[in-house]
Design a protein around this motif. Structure first.
Motif, mmCIF file in Angstrom:
data_model
loop_
_atom_site.group_PDB
_atom_site.id
_atom_site.type_symbol
_atom_site.label_atom_id
_atom_site.label_comp_id
_atom_site.label_asym_id
_atom_site.label_seq_id
_atom_site.Cartn_x
_atom_site.Cartn_y
_atom_site.Cartn_z
ATOM 1 N N LYS A 49 17.450 -3.876 60.713
ATOM 2 C CA LYS A 49 17.765 -4.005 62.112
ATOM 3 C C LYS A 49 18.799 -5.472 62.356
ATOM 4 C CE LYS A 49 15.914 -4.424 66.604
ATOM 5 N NZ LYS A 49 14.518 -4.554 67.245
ATOM 6 N N ASN A 50 18.648 -6.276 61.171
ATOM 7 C CA ASN A 50 19.443 -7.496 61.267
ATOM 8 C C ASN A 50 20.780 -7.103 60.379
ATOM 9 O OD1 ASN A 50 17.398 -8.735 62.737
ATOM 10 N ND2 ASN A 50 16.190 -9.191 60.802
ATOM 11 N N ASP A 51 20.961 -6.163 59.655
ATOM 12 C CA ASP A 51 22.215 -6.089 59.047
ATOM 13 C C ASP A 51 22.568 -4.574 58.970
ATOM 14 O OD1 ASP A 51 24.487 -6.642 57.595
ATOM 15 O OD2 ASP A 51 23.476 -6.765 55.733
ATOM 16 N N CYS A 52 23.153 -3.994 59.975
ATOM 17 C CA CYS A 52 23.331 -2.578 60.197
ATOM 18 C C CYS A 52 24.721 -1.984 59.753
ATOM 19 C CB CYS A 52 22.554 -1.941 61.161
ATOM 20 S SG CYS A 52 22.713 -0.143 61.469
ATOM 21 N N TRP A 53 24.802 -1.317 58.982
ATOM 22 C CA TRP A 53 26.352 -0.914 58.484
ATOM 23 C C TRP A 53 26.349 0.429 58.338
ATOM 24 C CZ3 TRP A 53 29.475 -4.174 54.420
ATOM 25 C CH2 TRP A 53 29.772 -5.273 54.869
ATOM 26 N N LEU A 54 27.298 1.211 58.775
ATOM 27 C CA LEU A 54 27.239 2.855 58.163
ATOM 28 C C LEU A 54 28.832 3.182 58.378
ATOM 29 C CD1 LEU A 54 28.162 4.138 61.433
ATOM 30 C CD2 LEU A 54 25.857 3.613 61.814
ATOM 31 N N VAL A 55 29.022 4.490 57.627
ATOM 32 C CA VAL A 55 30.222 5.021 57.658
ATOM 33 C C VAL A 55 30.924 6.027 58.484
ATOM 34 C CG1 VAL A 55 31.839 6.071 55.705
ATOM 35 C CG2 VAL A 55 30.317 4.076 55.042
ATOM 36 N N ILE A 56 31.762 5.938 59.158
ATOM 37 C CA ILE A 56 32.235 6.893 59.687
ATOM 38 C C ILE A 56 33.653 7.382 59.593
ATOM 39 C CG2 ILE A 56 32.722 7.865 62.378
ATOM 40 C CD1 ILE A 56 30.278 6.038 63.127
#
Length: 142
Positions: free
Chosen positions: A18-25
């Protein structure tokens, strides 16, 4: 266009809290930590996809053009080895705030009709039915 930092999927997978949220789109690495509270679907939706490729989920939802342009705001890099499709959306350069348009689907229009319209809609079919039954009564064979 500015060059972006290249990340591998294992590097992106390290950012799934929750404090460091990355994702790929679509091959773009997004840091959506600041967007968690603003996301219309809630932060849980983003946290489920955190640290992995969320392109399929992003497409399945059917996001608006505004939402698709937010991808560029939160982009911190690209995924190594990603090849783009021609079907992908492209960034729309916006120099001003988008115009908010109201939908007319929920607008109730107040169209004035003469008062006798409702009466005619009731009486004309009633007279037609009465005429039919009178004709049938008078022409039946004894």
């Amino acid at each position: 266009m500015a060059e972006h930092t290249v990340f591998t999927l294992p590097q992106v997978a390290q950012h799934k809290s929750k404090n460091d949220c990355w994702l790929v789109i679509h091959g773009r690495v997004l840091n959506v930590t600041k967007f968690l509270e603003e996301h219309p679907g809630g932060e849980d939706v983003l946290l489920e996809s955190a640290g992995k490729d969320a392109s399929k989920e992003f497409n399945d939802i059917g996001h608006s053009k505004t939402a698709k342009n937010l991808v560029f705001k939160y982009q911190v890099g690209v995924v190594q080895g990603y090849t783009s499709n021609n079907n992908e959306y492209v960034q729309v350069a916006a120099t001003e705030e988008p115009i908010k348009r109201e939908t007319s689907a929920f607008v109730i229009r107040d169209e004035r009709r003469p008062k006798y319209d409702g009466l005619l809609e009731f009486i004309v079919p009633l007279l037609a039915a009465a005429s039919y039954f009178c004709y049938r009564y008078l022409t039946r064979s004894s």
